[in-house]
Motif scaffolding. Structure first.
Motif, mmCIF file in Angstrom:
data_model
loop_
_atom_site.group_PDB
_atom_site.id
_atom_site.type_symbol
_atom_site.label_atom_id
_atom_site.label_comp_id
_atom_site.label_asym_id
_atom_site.label_seq_id
_atom_site.Cartn_x
_atom_site.Cartn_y
_atom_site.Cartn_z
ATOM 1 N N ILE A 136 0.850 -1.199 0.000
ATOM 2 C CA ILE A 136 0.000 0.000 0.000
ATOM 3 C C ILE A 136 0.885 1.249 0.000
ATOM 4 C CG2 ILE A 136 -1.693 1.335 1.340
ATOM 5 C CD1 ILE A 136 -2.850 -1.380 2.289
ATOM 6 N N GLY A 137 1.926 1.219 0.805
ATOM 7 C CA GLY A 137 2.856 2.356 0.855
ATOM 8 C C GLY A 137 3.482 2.625 -0.501
ATOM 9 N N ALA A 138 3.886 1.553 -1.178
ATOM 10 C CA ALA A 138 4.520 1.715 -2.499
ATOM 11 C C ALA A 138 3.531 2.306 -3.494
ATOM 12 C CB ALA A 138 5.041 0.375 -2.999
ATOM 13 N N ALA A 139 2.298 1.803 -3.461
ATOM 14 C CA ALA A 139 1.289 2.298 -4.411
ATOM 15 C C ALA A 139 0.993 3.777 -4.157
ATOM 16 C CB ALA A 139 0.018 1.458 -4.295
ATOM 17 N N ILE A 140 0.866 4.147 -2.883
ATOM 18 C CA ILE A 140 0.572 5.548 -2.551
ATOM 19 C C ILE A 140 1.749 6.452 -2.924
ATOM 20 C CG2 ILE A 140 0.157 7.147 -0.645
ATOM 21 C CD1 ILE A 140 -1.393 4.919 0.749
ATOM 22 N N CYS A 141 2.970 5.967 -2.675
ATOM 23 C CA CYS A 141 4.163 6.762 -3.028
ATOM 24 C C CYS A 141 4.346 6.831 -4.540
ATOM 25 C CB CYS A 141 5.423 6.130 -2.446
ATOM 26 S SG CYS A 141 5.607 6.350 -0.695
ATOM 27 N N GLY A 142 3.736 5.883 -5.245
ATOM 28 C CA GLY A 142 3.884 5.851 -6.700
ATOM 29 C C GLY A 142 5.203 5.239 -7.119
ATOM 30 N N THR A 143 5.548 4.118 -6.488
ATOM 31 C CA THR A 143 6.807 3.483 -6.835
ATOM 32 C C THR A 143 6.640 1.984 -7.082
ATOM 33 O OG1 THR A 143 9.132 3.351 -6.242
ATOM 34 C CG2 THR A 143 7.571 3.054 -4.438
ATOM 35 N N ILE A 144 7.780 1.327 -7.302
ATOM 36 C CA ILE A 144 7.785 -0.097 -7.625
ATOM 37 C C ILE A 144 7.920 -0.913 -6.343
ATOM 38 C CG2 ILE A 144 9.244 -1.906 -8.651
ATOM 39 C CD1 ILE A 144 9.998 0.117 -10.836
#
Ligand code: SF4
Length: 358
Positions: A136-144
């Motif tokens: 979820i953190g990666a998706a919110i940050c917009g990363t891989i």
């Protein structure tokens, strides 16, 4: 001056009785009758148990070796003249306007909001338990975010037919969480080692779960051997042995089963094989993944010598893959031998210097 701290570490819950010799790590006076709290003494009693950071499944670990140069020797240099990435205008060059976004990829681009991404989280328990937060953190940050090796095979509810994975609730869960929070940036990548390739994990992830990015794995920064985990049950050891992994001691052996049930030892070990890198085979595999439907193909290389780094750069460039991850020594999410994590591979700053020159 020794760069290493040997024979005593929080990673193995060991300590020396007195100050230690830089040469051996042993106490300058090793006392007859000492209960033996150091790594050497504990190894003599507990054997291979002492190889790994503890407690297994609940920790991530990082090397304690102090190399002469590390990232703390660098500082970021700003300037009062001009601006990078925006107009040199005092009203425009302000904090909220900072844009760290970028695109990666050879042909098709992956858009990232930030210039970093996570390390791979594979089949270790600590990676499984924390996947939801990380994804979820990666998706919110917009990363891989990268789903590491062995996830399908370690999933007790996976179905394997004719040697290939046809269902894995755990893989589905991991992909699904990222996709549920996906805001159009970043990507969920599925990693492949030797066993994943044999079980056709990429094909399953692409065809059944809609995964678009697959990572070929040559290794990791923490060690020069395949992935490992500890297995606390005979049932799980038998299942993974059946799924083609190296499991020690042999869980099929009736004598071993008897000893496990009697409590002579408490855990089996599952090891993955090392891939044997071959140039033509690498190009063939990249093409095969593209034909199966992978939109992005990436490569992760590990704690190998400089010429292997040069190989990785050359093969990745020739195959026009989308991303090459170069993993510096030494840390990991789970079961890497502690001494290997400290004493193996090229320290990250040196590695990046080599990479820049290649
Ligand atoms: S056995 Fe005891 S005295 Fe000897 S090196 Fe280890 S901690 Fe020190």
């Amino acid at each position: 001056m020794s760069f290493s701290r040997i024979n005593a570490s929080a990673a193995t819950s060991t300590r020396t009785r007195t100050e230690s010799s830089p040469c051996s790590g042993m106490c300058v006076v090793c006392l007859d009758g000492c209960p033996g709290t150091c790594e050497i003494a504990m190894s003599a009693l507990r054997g291979r148990e002492m190889l790994y950071p503890q407690p297994f499944g609940q920790v991530t670990a990082g090397s304690a070796k102090e190399y002469p140069i590390d990232f703390s020797h660098f500082s970021i240099q700003g300037s009062c003249v001009g601006a990078e990435g925006m107009e040199a205008d005092s009203d425009k060059a302000i904090f909220p306007n900072v844009d760290l976004s970028l695109e990666i990829g050879a042909k098709e681009k992956i858009k990232l909001k930030v210039p970093f991404f996570t390390g791979a989280l594979g089949s270790t328990e600590i990676a499984r338990v924390h996947w939801e937060n990380m994804a979820i953190g990666a998706a919110i940050c917009g990363t891989i975010i990268v789903i590491g090796e062995n996830v399908c095979a370690m999933d007790p509810r996976s179905e394997i037919k004719n040697g290939r994975v046809v269902r894995s609730p755990e893989m589905k869960r991991r992909v699904g969480i990222f996709k549920d929070w996906d805001e159009g940036y970043g990507e969920v990548v599925v990693q492949m080692n030797v066993e994943d390739t044999r079980l056709k994990v990429a094909e399953y992830a692409i065809e059944k779960l809609g995964v678009r990015a697959v990572e070929l794995k040559w290794g990791q920064g923490a060690k020069d051997i395949g992935g490992e985990v500890k297995l606390p049950s005979l049932k799980k050891a038998l299942q993974l042995n059946d799924r083609g992994y190296l499991v020690f001691p042999n869980p099929e052996d009736p004598e071993v089963q008897k000893e496990f049930k009697e409590g002579v030892f408490g855990e089996f070990e599952r090891h993955s094989r090392l891939g044997m890198v071959d140039e033509e085979e690498f190009y063939r595999k990249v093409e095969e993944l593209r034909e199966v439907g992978a939109k992005y193909v990436t490569l992760k290389t590990g704690a190998y010598r400089p010429r292997d780094l040069a190989r990785a750069v050359k093969f990745a460039s020739n195959a026009r893959i989308d991303l090459l991850t170069v993993d510096g020594a030494g840390g990991g999410t789970g079961m890497s031998p502690w001494r290997m994590m400290n004493e193996w591979g090229i320290p990250t700053v040196y590695l990046e210097c080599l990479l820049y020159n290649y």
